[in-house]
Write a protein that holds these residues in place. Structure first.
Motif, short mmCIF file in Angstrom:
data_model
loop_
_atom_site.label_atom_id
_atom_site.label_comp_id
_atom_site.label_asym_id
_atom_site.label_seq_id
_atom_site.Cartn_x
_atom_site.Cartn_y
_atom_site.Cartn_z
N LYS A 4 0.83 -1.20 0.00
CA LYS A 4 0.00 0.00 0.00
C LYS A 4 0.87 1.25 0.00
N TYR A 5 0.53 2.19 -0.86
CA TYR A 5 1.24 3.46 -1.00
C TYR A 5 2.69 3.28 -1.42
N PHE A 7 5.25 4.11 -3.88
CA PHE A 7 5.36 5.14 -4.91
C PHE A 7 6.20 4.64 -6.08
N MET A 38 2.69 5.55 4.38
CA MET A 38 3.36 6.11 3.21
C MET A 38 4.85 6.29 3.48
N GLU A 82 -7.77 8.72 -0.84
CA GLU A 82 -6.86 7.59 -0.99
C GLU A 82 -6.69 7.20 -2.46
N ASP A 83 -7.78 7.15 -3.20
CA ASP A 83 -7.73 6.81 -4.62
C ASP A 83 -6.93 7.86 -5.41
N THR A 86 -3.19 7.48 -4.56
CA THR A 86 -2.67 6.28 -5.21
C THR A 86 -2.48 6.52 -6.70
N ASN A 87 -3.44 7.18 -7.33
CA ASN A 87 -3.35 7.47 -8.76
C ASN A 87 -2.14 8.36 -9.08
N THR A 89 0.63 8.86 -7.26
CA THR A 89 1.94 8.40 -6.79
C THR A 89 2.37 7.04 -7.33
N SER A 90 1.46 6.30 -7.94
CA SER A 90 1.83 4.96 -8.38
C SER A 90 2.03 4.84 -9.88
#
Length: 93
Positions: A4-5, A7, A38, A82-83, A86-87, A89-90
């Motif tokens: 999770k998170y 990057f 994070m 959160e979404d 995530t969008n 940073t990923s």
């Protein structure tokens, strides 16, 4: 890195802007919950929290070669924030 998170490698910095007012309550709540995870998963990526009066909640992601993307967090709930994080940073910029 998975998890999770986690990057993307091209991400150089993440900045959260928000205020102390009600407009940023969901952002503050999200950061209180998610910041430790994070930072644990991305120990070398700066995660900056900027609080200033009258500032609308927003996230900035800075990538290699000076590319930067931003997204407003105004009016979003915890899951939507959160979404959005995530969008930004990923994915590769």
């Amino acid at each position: 890195m998975s998890g999770k998170y986690a990057f993307t490698q091209t991400l150089k910095e993440v900045r959260f802007l928000f205020c102390q007012g009600e407009a940023s309550a969901a952002t503050r709540s999200f950061l209180t919950r998610a910041y430790p995870t994070m930072k644990k998963n991305n120990p070398h990526t700066p995660i900056l929290l900027r609080e200033a009066a009258g500032t609308l909640p927003k996230i900035y992601a800075r990538y290699d070669l000076g590319k930067e993307r931003s997204q407003s967090l105004e009016g979003l709930d915890d899951k939507q924030i959160e979404d959005t994080v995530t969008n930004l940073t990923s994915k590769e910029s």
